[in-house]
Write an enzyme that holds these catalytic residues in place. Structure first.
Site, PDB file in Angstrom:
ATOM      1  N   HIS B 133     -15.331  23.549  -6.272  1.00  0.00           N
ATOM      2  CA  HIS B 133     -14.039  23.893  -5.664  1.00  0.00           C
ATOM      3  C   HIS B 133     -14.298  24.106  -4.170  1.00  0.00           C
ATOM      4  O   HIS B 133     -15.395  24.517  -3.777  1.00  0.00           O
ATOM      5  CB  HIS B 133     -13.558  25.193  -6.323  1.00  0.00           C
ATOM      6  CG  HIS B 133     -12.166  25.609  -5.982  1.00  0.00           C
ATOM      7  ND1 HIS B 133     -11.845  26.217  -4.785  1.00  0.00           N
ATOM      8  CD2 HIS B 133     -11.003  25.546  -6.687  1.00  0.00           C
ATOM      9  CE1 HIS B 133     -10.547  26.497  -4.788  1.00  0.00           C
ATOM     10  NE2 HIS B 133     -10.020  26.098  -5.920  1.00  0.00           N
ATOM     11  N   ASP B 210     -20.331  30.224  -9.647  1.00  0.00           N
ATOM     12  CA  ASP B 210     -18.877  30.359  -9.599  1.00  0.00           C
ATOM     13  C   ASP B 210     -18.361  30.255 -11.036  1.00  0.00           C
ATOM     14  O   ASP B 210     -18.344  29.171 -11.614  1.00  0.00           O
ATOM     15  CB  ASP B 210     -18.281  29.262  -8.712  1.00  0.00           C
ATOM     16  CG  ASP B 210     -16.757  29.233  -8.762  1.00  0.00           C
ATOM     17  OD1 ASP B 210     -16.160  30.134  -9.388  1.00  0.00           O
ATOM     18  OD2 ASP B 210     -16.173  28.299  -8.181  1.00  0.00           O
ATOM     19  N   GLN B 213     -13.711  29.465 -13.763  1.00  0.00           N
ATOM     20  CA  GLN B 213     -13.124  28.771 -14.915  1.00  0.00           C
ATOM     21  C   GLN B 213     -13.897  29.072 -16.195  1.00  0.00           C
ATOM     22  O   GLN B 213     -13.616  28.470 -17.240  1.00  0.00           O
ATOM     23  CB  GLN B 213     -13.110  27.254 -14.662  1.00  0.00           C
ATOM     24  CG  GLN B 213     -12.310  26.822 -13.460  1.00  0.00           C
ATOM     25  CD  GLN B 213     -10.807  26.950 -13.657  1.00  0.00           C
ATOM     26  OE1 GLN B 213     -10.316  27.130 -14.775  1.00  0.00           O
ATOM     27  NE2 GLN B 213     -10.052  26.884 -12.577  1.00  0.00           N
ATOM     28  N   LYS B 236      -6.817  34.196 -13.194  1.00  0.00           N
ATOM     29  CA  LYS B 236      -6.966  33.121 -14.181  1.00  0.00           C
ATOM     30  C   LYS B 236      -7.275  33.673 -15.574  1.00  0.00           C
ATOM     31  O   LYS B 236      -7.366  32.921 -16.534  1.00  0.00           O
ATOM     32  CB  LYS B 236      -8.079  32.164 -13.744  1.00  0.00           C
ATOM     33  CG  LYS B 236      -7.775  31.401 -12.454  1.00  0.00           C
ATOM     34  CD  LYS B 236      -8.874  30.415 -12.146  1.00  0.00           C
ATOM     35  CE  LYS B 236      -8.853  29.957 -10.697  1.00  0.00           C
ATOM     36  NZ  LYS B 236      -7.706  29.130 -10.348  1.00  0.00           N
ATOM     37  N   CYS B 376      -8.185  21.230  -5.049  1.00  0.00           N
ATOM     38  CA  CYS B 376      -9.163  21.896  -4.178  1.00  0.00           C
ATOM     39  C   CYS B 376     -10.579  21.413  -4.468  1.00  0.00           C
ATOM     40  O   CYS B 376     -11.543  22.172  -4.355  1.00  0.00           O
ATOM     41  CB  CYS B 376      -9.087  23.415  -4.286  1.00  0.00           C
ATOM     42  SG  CYS B 376      -7.505  24.083  -3.796  1.00  0.00           S
TER      43      CYS B 376
END
Lengths: 151, 418
Positions: B133, B210, B213, B236, B376
């Site tokens: 991202h 990261d 998700q 999220k 993104c």
């Protein structure tokens, strides 16, 4: 149906059969992008004195942005700069009207088909991409930007 | 943590999310398939926010009055909930930020201002991947530009996975930090953490993951990952916007310098200099997003109640079904892994020459919310030679019926632009 107010047949026709697409000689070239969606256009303008003799373009994007560039080519090529700028301003006003204006067909011709798009804030930028690129390229041409050879 | 239930009662879950029963202005029921952008919120989270503001609102770590103590207890309780949720060895390793972007920027800036051995300078290399991202690309580009460090990255295979075939040339003795996404927001790929961590540890590089998700969708165990930092965001995973998390190993958080200065992060201040509070407060300058942290705590309680393993199993089944049904649509090309193995519940695709904007607009007319654009992650679009994709992404409340509606919608899109 609401969708048909955006995707008028005129828009879909221009999308499927774009007018004046492809890069040709120009006095200035710009590359504009819509950073939210990745739509891109490379656009050149050719001036002969005060007359806009060509607007050529290449790009990728949605039906709205591509059809808008095709309509721009139809409307502006052959016009004197002053008139072309008035058309651009009229189109800008239509697109910023949030569905409140219908547009003057005498001035905007096929471009009045975009009136429905003005109700969709996320898509207004698509419709304006080529018009903002044209405005920028014309300003650069008038400022004597370097001439680019056709690719 | 509660990880008992194996199957989800999706009907019951959906009743907890008020927006999922919404009828849109065009009369269509909402079919929300944009969960990788942000999740919807259950009323348990909304109630926690309302209760916080109606009963306990005060600034934290400051007053001695009742509300101040209650607000502080709720805020720090959320930190406990996060620490437990990610199996952090210590609650002091959980730094609240405003989102994952801020978490990643915080790490990049810590390393930019650090002393040896962590300092990133002109002799250093930074490693990321082509599927990041923008929030895990731009902070490292900035760090590289400001320090003279070299930025390197792993490329992608044609089927949407990391190309690790040159791992020893990409991660070298010069590498100071390797930062990569656990689950891609655009491709859906779940990356092989162990292989990357092993090589990074061999050369003494720090590992940043990261997990934006991942945290909403699977059991996230920071100790099992063996990373040094893990970033994710609350919105999220059923929580409000405005609250993110940076988990970092305690000794690193103790050694590394603060980035933002201000209230809350200090020990003593004079006009000449200051000393800093211990982590995590050292990294939480200013009044934090208190209600949002409380909301994140409530979201975690909700997720734990359902069970993260059950959520992962449900999403795996939905993803498998969606991949199979999407591939029945003519001219549809999936961008990313085409099977559900090592894959999250975000599926990107192109549909012939029809631009994703147009796909999304026609789907919207049918009440179906998907994301269109480059998500993104523009380098991924460049890698696969496409301007953009349409992305459907699922969550614990997604159903097979919603997948069916998406497929019907895509057939309608093809007919409309055919």
């Amino acid at each position: 149906m609401k969708l048909d107010s955006m995707y008028q047949d005129i828009i879909l026709d221009h999308y499927k059969h774009p007018h004046g697409r492809g890069l040709r000689d120009g006095d200035a070239e710009v590359h504009h992008v819509n950073p939210t969606c990745g739509d891109e256009i490379t656009l050149r303008v050719k001036l002969d004195g005060n007359v806009l003799t060509d607007v050529s373009y290449e790009g990728q994007g949605c039906s709205i942005s591509q059809a808008s560039a095709s309509v721009l080519n139809d409307l502006l090529v052959g016009k004197e700069l002053g008139e072309a700028q008035q058309i651009q301003e009229a189109f800008l006003e239509l697109m910023q009207s949030k569905g409140q204006l219908e547009g003057d067909e005498e001035v905007l011709e096929d471009a009045i088909a975009f009136a429905g798009v003005s109700k969709y804030p996320a898509r207004v930028k698509c419709a304006l991409l080529s018009w903002m690129a044209w405005k920028d390229a014309t300003a650069q041409a008038l400022a004597g930007a370097p001439v680019k050879e056709s690719a | 943590m509660i990880h008992t239930s194996r199957t989800l009662d999706v009907d019951a879950i959906r009743k907890d999310f008020p927006v999922l029963s919404r009828i849109l202005p065009n009369g269509k029921p909402l079919i929300y398939l944009d969960n990788a952008a942000t999740s919807q919120k259950p009323k348990q989270v909304l109630d926690a926010l309302t209760a916080y503001y109606e009963l306990h609102n005060a600034n934290v770590h400051r007053g001695v009055h009742t509300l101040a103590e209650e607000a502080t207890a709720l805020y720090e309780g959320a930190r406990d909930a996060v620490a437990s949720f990610i199996n952090a060895p210590s609650r002091d390793e959980v730094v609240f930020t405003k989102n994952a972007s801020e978490s990643l920027n915080l790490v990049a800036n810590m390393l930019g201002w650090a002393d040896e051995p962590y300092k990133v300078d002109a002799d250093s290399e930074i490693v990321i991947t082509e599927m990041e991202h923008h929030s895990n690309i731009v902070p490292w580009q900035l760090l590289a530009q400001r320090t003279g460090a070299k930025l390197k990255w792993f490329g992608l295979t044609d089927d949407g996975r990391l190309d690790l075939s040159h791992i020893d040339e990409i991660i070298t003795e010069k590498t100071k930090v390797v930062s990569f996404v656990l689950v891609s927001n655009i491709l859906g790929t779940v990356n092989p953490v162990e292989a990357i961590v092993r090589r990074a540890q061999d050369v003494g590089a720090l590992v940043v993951i990261d997990a934006s998700q991942a945290a909403p969708h699977m059991v996230l165990d920071v100790q099992a990952l063996e990373a040094d930092f893990v970033a994710f965001t609350g919105h999220k995973m059923l929580a409000p916007t405005g609250i993110g998390v940076l988990w970092g190993r305690q000794e690193l958080l103790e050694d590394l310098p603060p980035f933002l200065g201000g209230g809350e992060m200090i020990e003593t201040v004079s006009m000449q200099s200051s000393t800093y509070a211990p982590a995590p407060h050292k990294f939480e300058a200013g009044t934090p997003p208190i209600a949002q942290a409380v909301g994140l705590g409530a979201a975690i309680e909700y997720l734990n109640g359902v069970g993260m393993d059950a959520i992962a199993a449900h999403e795996h089944a939905i993803t498998e079904y969606a991949l199979q049904r999407l591939q029945e649509v003519p001219d549809l090309r999936i961008i990313g892994p085409t099977t559900a193995e090592d894959r999250g519940a975000a599926i990107s695709f192109t549909l012939g020459d029809i631009h994703p904007h147009d796909v999304g607009q026609v789907l919207d007319e049918q009440g179906i919310a998907v994301r269109v654009g480059h998500h993104c992650a523009r380098p991924v679009c460049l890698r696969y030679g496409i301007p953009a994709t349409t992305r459907a992404s699922f969550y614990l409340y997604s159903t097979e019926a919603e997948v069916d509606a998406l497929i019907d919608g895509l057939h309608h899109v093809r007919a409309f632009f055919g």
